[in-house]
Design a protein around this motif. Structure first.
Motif, PDB file in Angstrom:
ATOM      1  N   ALA A 183      37.526  40.867  30.980  1.00 21.43           N
ATOM      2  CA  ALA A 183      36.211  40.616  31.575  1.00 21.43           C
ATOM      3  C   ALA A 183      36.327  40.354  33.074  1.00 21.43           C
ATOM      4  O   ALA A 183      35.501  40.835  33.865  1.00 21.43           O
ATOM      5  N   SER A 184      37.340  39.612  33.485  1.00 19.83           N
ATOM      6  CA  SER A 184      37.510  39.296  34.905  1.00 19.83           C
ATOM      7  C   SER A 184      37.820  40.537  35.722  1.00 19.83           C
ATOM      8  O   SER A 184      37.339  40.682  36.858  1.00 19.83           O
ATOM      9  N   VAL A 232      36.873  43.652  34.993  1.00 19.55           N
ATOM     10  CA  VAL A 232      35.663  44.474  35.076  1.00 19.55           C
ATOM     11  C   VAL A 232      34.689  43.907  36.113  1.00 19.55           C
ATOM     12  O   VAL A 232      34.220  44.612  37.019  1.00 19.55           O
ATOM     13  N   ILE A 233      34.379  42.617  35.992  1.00 20.74           N
ATOM     14  CA  ILE A 233      33.398  42.013  36.900  1.00 20.74           C
ATOM     15  C   ILE A 233      33.988  41.839  38.297  1.00 20.74           C
ATOM     16  O   ILE A 233      33.328  42.110  39.308  1.00 20.74           O
ATOM     17  N   GLY A 234      35.237  41.380  38.366  1.00 20.40           N
ATOM     18  CA  GLY A 234      35.869  41.148  39.669  1.00 20.40           C
ATOM     19  C   GLY A 234      36.081  42.418  40.460  1.00 20.40           C
ATOM     20  O   GLY A 234      36.017  42.406  41.697  1.00 20.40           O
ATOM     21  N   THR A 235      36.311  43.544  39.770  1.00 22.43           N
ATOM     22  CA  THR A 235      36.476  44.820  40.475  1.00 22.43           C
ATOM     23  C   THR A 235      35.181  45.229  41.167  1.00 22.43           C
ATOM     24  O   THR A 235      35.186  45.637  42.336  1.00 22.43           O
ATOM     25  N   TRP A 236      34.064  45.117  40.461  1.00 22.10           N
ATOM     26  CA  TRP A 236      32.778  45.436  41.090  1.00 22.10           C
ATOM     27  C   TRP A 236      32.496  44.485  42.253  1.00 22.10           C
ATOM     28  O   TRP A 236      32.029  44.916  43.319  1.00 22.10           O
ATOM     29  N   ALA A 237      32.792  43.197  42.055  1.00 19.76           N
ATOM     30  CA  ALA A 237      32.539  42.222  43.117  1.00 19.76           C
ATOM     31  C   ALA A 237      33.399  42.511  44.346  1.00 19.76           C
ATOM     32  O   ALA A 237      32.912  42.477  45.487  1.00 19.76           O
ATOM     33  N   VAL A 250      36.475  32.928  32.776  1.00 21.63           N
ATOM     34  CA  VAL A 250      36.031  34.114  33.518  1.00 21.63           C
ATOM     35  C   VAL A 250      35.464  33.710  34.872  1.00 21.63           C
ATOM     36  O   VAL A 250      35.733  34.355  35.894  1.00 21.63           O
ATOM     37  N   ILE A 269      37.369  35.483  38.084  1.00 25.65           N
ATOM     38  CA  ILE A 269      36.683  36.553  38.815  1.00 25.65           C
ATOM     39  C   ILE A 269      37.011  36.495  40.302  1.00 25.65           C
ATOM     40  O   ILE A 269      37.216  37.535  40.949  1.00 25.65           O
ATOM     41  N   ALA A 300      38.517  39.555  42.504  1.00 22.42           N
ATOM     42  CA  ALA A 300      37.693  40.105  43.584  1.00 22.42           C
ATOM     43  C   ALA A 300      38.452  40.122  44.908  1.00 22.42           C
ATOM     44  O   ALA A 300      38.384  41.102  45.656  1.00 22.42           O
TER      45      ALA A 300
END
Length: 272
Positions: free
Chosen positions: A74-75, A77-82, A144, A148, A152
């Motif tokens: 989860a980290s 996926v979200i951290g890559t976008w961030a 998470v 994140i 990021a």
């Protein structure tokens, strides 16, 4: 050999000895038959056998492993976008607030984060009836939130190193921005993704403070069990547990480095 070179080697050797002698001694004493952690009697694997029969420890280890795996994926996926937004989107309205929110978990003590999340979940349960209790889901949310930020920052630094012409060429050939992101950008920053995944997994499986606030009955993680037992005195079983973790982490890091270096060599050959 120059004197400065000799001093550098001595300092390096002292540093490595300071770091690794405790780890080596822990591994050696995990094969000690005596119940006294610091008194060697003879070689034995009794504590590994005892570890396999410890239901509480095995259940806690399995829970920590599940939480760490879920947190790592989860980290990433979200951290890559961030991180991609921080590196590519420029300064948009609310950029300062967005950056502060991403970096906040890096500077806020975990105790404060744990208390704030605990109060949030209590109020949500009071007004919404969810979450009904604290367990693996609440622990996962806390981990998470913490991880994140690390992903990021890693992704942001890697994306900034990419030359924009690589993505611009794909756009000129008719690829959509989303397709460019998945088929051009992600493969190029794969090493950063692996690093972020490993860091998130390590932070999650090792976390004690957030887990203490966000866990409930029946959801005790491995660090909580180990901490509660160590407070009553050192146990050779903990040495066996630590040795197994060291072995697993070593194999994982070596394997990750091998595949990352092989991928880097392939890209270098293709570039030539």
């Amino acid at each position: 050999m120059k004197p400065n070179r000799i001093l550098q080697l001595i300092a390096l050797g002292i540093g490595f000895l300071f770091l690794y002698i405790p780890i080596v001694s822990l591994i050696v004493y995990s094969f000690n038959e005596s119940q006294l952690v610091t008194v060697w009697t003879r070689f034995s694997t009794r504590w590994y056998a005892a570890l396999l029969q410890d239901d509480e420890l095995i259940a806690a280890a399995w829970l920590s492993l599940r939480v760490a795996l879920l947190t790592a994926f989860a980290s990433v996926v979200i951290g890559t976008w961030a991180g991609f937004v921080l590196a590519r989107m420029g300064r948009f309205r609310g950029f300062t607030l967005y950056t502060g929110m991403i970096n906040a978990p890096l500077v806020i003590p975990e105790v404060i984060q744990g208390i704030s999340l605990l109060l949030l979940f209590i109020e949500m349960a009071k007004w919404l009836g969810w979450p009904a209790g604290r367990g693996i889901f609440t622990i996962w949310i806390g981990h998470v939130m913490l991880c994140i930020s690390y992903v990021a920052i890693i992704v942001q630094s890697r994306v900034k190193e990419l030359h924009p012409s690589l993505e611009e060429a794909a756009l000129d050939l008719g690829a959509t921005p989303l397709r460019v992101f998945f088929f051009i950008t992600l493969p190029l920053i794969s090493q950063a993704l692996v690093s972020g995944w490993l860091l998130s997994f390590t932070l999650s499986i090792d976390d004690l403070v957030l887990s203490a606030f966000l866990s409930g009955p029946g959801s005790t993680t491995l660090p909580l069990v180990v901490f509660s037992r160590v407070r009553l005195g050192l146990n050779p079983e903990m040495n066996a547990l630590a040795t197994l973790f060291i072995a697993v982490v070593t194999v994982g890091v070596v394997a990750a480095n091998y595949f990352m270096q092989r991928a880097e060599r392939k890209r270098a050959v293709m570039a030539v």
